[in-house]
Design an enzyme around this catalytic site. Structure first.
Site, PDB file in Angstrom:
ATOM      1  N   CYS A   2       0.857  -1.174   0.000  1.00 44.60           N
ATOM      2  CA  CYS A   2       0.000   0.000   0.000  1.00 44.60           C
ATOM      3  C   CYS A   2       0.899   1.232   0.000  1.00 44.60           C
ATOM      4  O   CYS A   2       1.964   1.247   0.619  1.00 44.60           O
ATOM      5  CB  CYS A   2      -0.927   0.100   1.202  1.00 44.60           C
ATOM      6  SG  CYS A   2      -2.108  -1.236   1.314  1.00 44.60           S
ATOM      7  N   ARG A  27       3.465  -0.126  -5.121  1.00 45.47           N
ATOM      8  CA  ARG A  27       3.277  -0.717  -3.794  1.00 45.47           C
ATOM      9  C   ARG A  27       1.938  -1.449  -3.676  1.00 45.47           C
ATOM     10  O   ARG A  27       1.658  -2.088  -2.657  1.00 45.47           O
ATOM     11  CB  ARG A  27       3.356   0.361  -2.718  1.00 45.47           C
ATOM     12  CG  ARG A  27       4.694   1.079  -2.676  1.00 45.47           C
ATOM     13  CD  ARG A  27       4.673   2.139  -1.617  1.00 45.47           C
ATOM     14  NE  ARG A  27       4.639   1.567  -0.287  1.00 45.47           N
ATOM     15  CZ  ARG A  27       5.705   1.302   0.451  1.00 45.47           C
ATOM     16  NH1 ARG A  27       6.899   1.587  -0.006  1.00 45.47           N
ATOM     17  NH2 ARG A  27       5.583   0.787   1.647  1.00 45.47           N
ATOM     18  N   TRP A  71      -2.921  -2.562  -1.648  1.00 48.72           N
ATOM     19  CA  TRP A  71      -2.655  -3.975  -1.882  1.00 48.72           C
ATOM     20  C   TRP A  71      -3.462  -4.696  -0.809  1.00 48.72           C
ATOM     21  O   TRP A  71      -3.176  -4.561   0.389  1.00 48.72           O
ATOM     22  CB  TRP A  71      -1.162  -4.259  -1.719  1.00 48.72           C
ATOM     23  CG  TRP A  71      -0.777  -5.666  -2.069  1.00 48.72           C
ATOM     24  CD1 TRP A  71      -0.541  -6.173  -3.316  1.00 48.72           C
ATOM     25  CD2 TRP A  71      -0.581  -6.751  -1.165  1.00 48.72           C
ATOM     26  NE1 TRP A  71      -0.218  -7.491  -3.240  1.00 48.72           N
ATOM     27  CE2 TRP A  71      -0.234  -7.883  -1.934  1.00 48.72           C
ATOM     28  CE3 TRP A  71      -0.677  -6.901   0.217  1.00 48.72           C
ATOM     29  CZ2 TRP A  71       0.030  -9.129  -1.366  1.00 48.72           C
ATOM     30  CZ3 TRP A  71      -0.407  -8.143   0.783  1.00 48.72           C
ATOM     31  CH2 TRP A  71      -0.056  -9.236  -0.005  1.00 48.72           C
ATOM     32  N   ASN A  97      -1.184   1.905   5.898  1.00 51.33           N
ATOM     33  CA  ASN A  97      -0.377   0.842   5.304  1.00 51.33           C
ATOM     34  C   ASN A  97       0.084  -0.045   6.446  1.00 51.33           C
ATOM     35  O   ASN A  97       0.652   0.441   7.419  1.00 51.33           O
ATOM     36  CB  ASN A  97       0.833   1.450   4.576  1.00 51.33           C
ATOM     37  CG  ASN A  97       1.858   0.396   4.183  1.00 51.33           C
ATOM     38  OD1 ASN A  97       1.505  -0.752   3.945  1.00 51.33           O
ATOM     39  ND2 ASN A  97       3.116   0.792   4.103  1.00 51.33           N
ATOM     40  N   GLY A  98      -0.184  -1.344   6.354  1.00 48.33           N
ATOM     41  CA  GLY A  98       0.213  -2.269   7.424  1.00 48.33           C
ATOM     42  C   GLY A  98      -0.946  -3.183   7.773  1.00 48.33           C
ATOM     43  O   GLY A  98      -1.900  -3.319   6.998  1.00 48.33           O
ATOM     44  N   GLU A 469      15.546 -18.461  -9.733  1.00 47.72           N
ATOM     45  CA  GLU A 469      15.198 -17.077 -10.072  1.00 47.72           C
ATOM     46  C   GLU A 469      14.550 -17.001 -11.460  1.00 47.72           C
ATOM     47  O   GLU A 469      13.591 -16.249 -11.670  1.00 47.72           O
ATOM     48  CB  GLU A 469      16.463 -16.201  -9.994  1.00 47.72           C
ATOM     49  CG  GLU A 469      16.299 -14.765 -10.460  1.00 47.72           C
ATOM     50  CD  GLU A 469      15.251 -13.962  -9.690  1.00 47.72           C
ATOM     51  OE1 GLU A 469      14.754 -14.433  -8.660  1.00 47.72           O
ATOM     52  OE2 GLU A 469      14.911 -12.860 -10.157  1.00 47.72           O
ATOM     53  N   LYS A 473      10.886 -15.435 -12.100  1.00 45.49           N
ATOM     54  CA  LYS A 473      10.608 -14.352 -13.065  1.00 45.49           C
ATOM     55  C   LYS A 473       9.496 -14.786 -14.010  1.00 45.49           C
ATOM     56  O   LYS A 473       8.584 -14.031 -14.287  1.00 45.49           O
ATOM     57  CB  LYS A 473      11.850 -13.996 -13.900  1.00 45.49           C
ATOM     58  CG  LYS A 473      12.922 -13.144 -13.271  1.00 45.49           C
ATOM     59  CD  LYS A 473      12.557 -11.715 -12.996  1.00 45.49           C
ATOM     60  CE  LYS A 473      11.975 -11.583 -11.630  1.00 45.49           C
ATOM     61  NZ  LYS A 473      12.845 -11.283 -10.539  1.00 45.49           N
ATOM     62  N   GLU A 476       6.056 -15.079 -12.201  1.00 48.14           N
ATOM     63  CA  GLU A 476       5.615 -13.795 -11.662  1.00 48.14           C
ATOM     64  C   GLU A 476       4.999 -12.876 -12.736  1.00 48.14           C
ATOM     65  O   GLU A 476       3.999 -12.216 -12.487  1.00 48.14           O
ATOM     66  CB  GLU A 476       6.859 -13.143 -11.052  1.00 48.14           C
ATOM     67  CG  GLU A 476       6.745 -11.752 -10.574  1.00 48.14           C
ATOM     68  CD  GLU A 476       8.032 -11.296  -9.884  1.00 48.14           C
ATOM     69  OE1 GLU A 476       7.922 -10.654  -8.863  1.00 48.14           O
ATOM     70  OE2 GLU A 476       9.150 -11.569 -10.383  1.00 48.14           O
ATOM     71  N   HIS A 492      14.362 -37.655  -9.295  1.00 44.73           N
ATOM     72  CA  HIS A 492      13.822 -38.087  -7.997  1.00 44.73           C
ATOM     73  C   HIS A 492      12.352 -37.712  -7.848  1.00 44.73           C
ATOM     74  O   HIS A 492      11.829 -37.667  -6.736  1.00 44.73           O
ATOM     75  CB  HIS A 492      14.666 -37.501  -6.862  1.00 44.73           C
ATOM     76  CG  HIS A 492      16.088 -37.970  -6.894  1.00 44.73           C
ATOM     77  ND1 HIS A 492      16.432 -39.277  -6.610  1.00 44.73           N
ATOM     78  CD2 HIS A 492      17.237 -37.344  -7.238  1.00 44.73           C
ATOM     79  CE1 HIS A 492      17.742 -39.423  -6.757  1.00 44.73           C
ATOM     80  NE2 HIS A 492      18.249 -38.261  -7.135  1.00 44.73           N
ATOM     81  N   LYS A 591       5.545  -4.264  -5.034  1.00 42.91           N
ATOM     82  CA  LYS A 591       7.008  -4.161  -5.022  1.00 42.91           C
ATOM     83  C   LYS A 591       7.579  -4.308  -3.616  1.00 42.91           C
ATOM     84  O   LYS A 591       8.590  -4.955  -3.402  1.00 42.91           O
ATOM     85  CB  LYS A 591       7.384  -2.796  -5.604  1.00 42.91           C
ATOM     86  CG  LYS A 591       8.870  -2.570  -5.727  1.00 42.91           C
ATOM     87  CD  LYS A 591       9.364  -3.066  -7.043  1.00 42.91           C
ATOM     88  CE  LYS A 591      10.857  -3.021  -7.184  1.00 42.91           C
ATOM     89  NZ  LYS A 591      11.340  -4.132  -8.016  1.00 42.91           N
TER      90      LYS A 591
END
Ligand code: M6R
Length: 596
Positions: A2, A27, A71, A97-98, A469, A473, A476, A492, A591
């Protein structure tokens, strides 16, 4: 997550708030809203991003106001759950925010006293508490409100009857004051207000700030006044513009040579300084989340090879629950934002255990820069795309630099070897450019895999975390399901999922893993998978095993992750672009992750 902003001054608040919200949108972008006070309170909010808010916003005049980009945590992203929140009388507006952890008990208590709730959010309890405590002074009401709240919060509120006053409070979630001339600002982070002022005061946990256009007053939660002068922030807003690229992510991928160069310069790697570090830890523990965790994982191999220091890597969200042991590692926390709550909490846990902490951070002035015992800055510049690219690459450079310095400090690495590695490092910007030059070729491969529903990324040793990674990417930003595995692990279990519909990206550079990787490639192609190999320039053998190959320049094995990662970034970018995905703002993500 947020983004919040507040303004008081002589400008039309709407303009300042909307431009700030645009810069804060990374955000969170589930919903957005704005409240302007001008005798009465005018509020507009809705599901969707800032552009949508702008498109439905009528002319609102007024010189103080607040805004929010959300968010969602508590309650789905619908209009009623958007911020700002209003009290029952419609006089107080609040953004948050939180997470307010005791919101359920507070809501019950407030409802019993007749408050009417209009949202499902945790936030709304705070505005009703402000309403109860308000006796003509919003700052006093905020002081009483925070005594009732548990959890994390950056709160910004205003009252329609307190002309020109904005009040903020901070516990865990970030809040910065921008000091202007006859105007003042509050925001979740610096870029939101940098267009107007570069004079910043970072609010600390347990502080309340009251702004008018003439004054910034900071107190602690008890009301004791705190004197803190502003700091001039050296940050360019250039990074906040796309500069001709279609997406921030692509621009940021192409900025990597410069980011690497700046980070190497900042690392001060030279023989004259004796590669000094001041650290000779017996063991190292690296803690981070997401992409930063993958950078840390690559770092493990660097520390072990160059400094011979046993290094473990742990997800920050898990470290907090681990048992304290007799080992006393140096704890390295990695975070581009310096605001990731899981990583900050892990740093605190380490400090409670009496461990030394070192933060690797990109954002100057962020919370981690104040909390870790020492700091190494990556110099990637502002990264706007939610998918980390240039910040990750500079984290790899940070790891390499620290590993070289630690190696010299522990005498595992001689000065000559350190100098040779440093010279090789300095060639990385040029080598990255030669990978970037292959973007068109990678685009063609992307066209072949864009229809896939599932993919595998394989690597071994130091390129195993790069495979993780690469998969992150891809999932995402393109929403294709992707898994990263060490090449040797497929047999395996996961091999059962490999078919002619699961493309495989295999990192098979010329290092000790090369032969084994060729074997692993054989295993997946025998099951029909199309294989995209990433190999070392001149390796003609690899071509016989794979459907497509992308070559990276021949660099020492420890440096290959910097180059193989760039291939993965471009591949994910092109696939997502072909699929028409919202590349810079992937669904459900933000982000800066400031919830646990
Ligand atoms: O700001 P941080 O480096 O602490 O962020 C950690 C993760 O949230 C972040 O790396 C995330 O995984 C990225 N969006 C991935 O591209």
């Amino acid at each position: 997550m947020c983004g919040i902003i507040g303004y008081t001054g002589n400008r039309q608040a709407k303009e300042v708030i909307l431009s700030g919200l645009k810069r804060l949108e990374y955000r969170g972008y589930d919903s957005a809203g704005i409240a302007i006070a001008n005798g009465a309170m005018t509020l507009l909010k809705d599901k969707g991003g800032i552009d949508h808010l702008i498109s439905i916003l009528p002319e609102i005049r007024g010189k103080y106001g607040i805004g929010h980009t959300r968010w969602a945590t508590h309650g789905p992203p619908i209009k009623n759950n958007s911020h700002p929140m209003l009290d029952c009388k419609g006089e107080i507006a609040l953004v948050h925010n939180g997470i307010i952890e005791n919101n359920v008990a507070l809501r019950e208590e407030l409802m019993k006293r007749g408050h009417v709730f209009r949202s499902e959010t945790d936030t709304e309890v705070a505005v009703h508490l402000l309403e109860e405590f308000f006796e003509g002074n919003l700052e006093d009401a905020m002081r009483k409100t925070v005594t009732r709240l548990e959890g994390s919060y950056a709160l910004v509120a205003m009252h329609s009857k307190e002309n020109g006053k904005i009040v903020g409070a901070r516990n865990i979630s970030p809040l910065v004051v921008g000091v202007g001339k006859r105007e003042n600002f509050l925001a979740s982070d610096v870029p939101a207000i940098l267009e107007y002022t570069d004079r910043m005061i970072y609010l600390l946990d347990g502080e309340i700030v009251t702004l008018t256009k003439e004054q910034v007053k900071i107190t602690d939660f008890e009301g004791k006044e705190i004197k803190r002068s502003w700091q001039k922030v050296e940050m360019s807003l250039e990074g906040a513009e796309k500069g001709g690229y279609d997406h921030f992510m692509l621009k940021e991928i192409f900025e990597q040579p410069r980011a690497i160069q700046d980070t190497i310069m900042g690392a001060n790697l030279n023989a004259e300084s004796g590669y000094t570090l001041g650290l000779r830890p017996e063991t190292i523990k690296i803690i981070a989340c997401g992409t930063s965790y993958h950078a840390g994982y690559v770092g493990k191999y660097m520390f072990e090879e160059l400094a011979h220091i046993p290094t473990t890597v742990e997800l920050a969200s898990e470290y907090r629950f681990s048992s304290d042991t007799t080992s006393k590692p140096l704890v390295i926390g990695i975070s581009q934002s310096g605001e990731t709550t899981d990583t900050l909490s892990a740093i605190k846990t380490a400090q409670k255990r009496g461990l030394d902490t070192l933060g690797i951070v990109n954002i100057v002035g962020s919370t981690m820069t104040r909390e870790a015992d020492s700091i190494f800055y990556t110099r990637a510049g502002l990264e706007v795309g939610v998918a980390a690219t240039k910040t990750y690459i500079t984290q790899l450079i940070a790891m390499l630099s620290l590993a070289i310095k630690t190696g010299v400090a522990t005498q595992s690495l001689g000065i000559d070897d350190a100098r040779r590695l440093t010279n090789e490092m300095k060639k990385l910007p040029k080598n990255v450019r030669s990978v970037l030059d292959q973007s068109d070729k990678i685009f063609e491969i992307a066209q072949e895999i864009a229809g896939a529903r599932s993919m595998f990324f394989l690597g071994r040793n130091i390129n195993f975390p790069v495979a993780l990674e690469g998969a992150l990417k891809m999932k995402e930003i393109s929403y294709i399901h992707a898994e990263g595995y060490p090449g040797g692990e497929l047999k395996h279990g996961p091999l059962a999922l490999v078919t002619d519909e699961t493309p495989v990206v295999a990192i098979a550079v010329k290092d000790q893993t090369h032969g084994k990787m060729l074997g692993n490639i054989g295993e997946v192609s025998a099951r029909g998978a199309m294989v995209i190999g990433i190999g070392t320039e001149g390796d003609r053998e690899l071509e016989k095993y794979v459907d497509h190959v992308i070559y990276i320049p021949d660099v020492p094995p420890l440096f290959t992750p910097v180059l193989t990662s760039v291939v993965m970034q471009l591949l994910a970018y092109h696939v997502a672009n072909i699929l028409g995905c919202e590349i810079d703002k992937p669904r459900h993500l933000a982000k800066s992750v400031t919830v646990e």
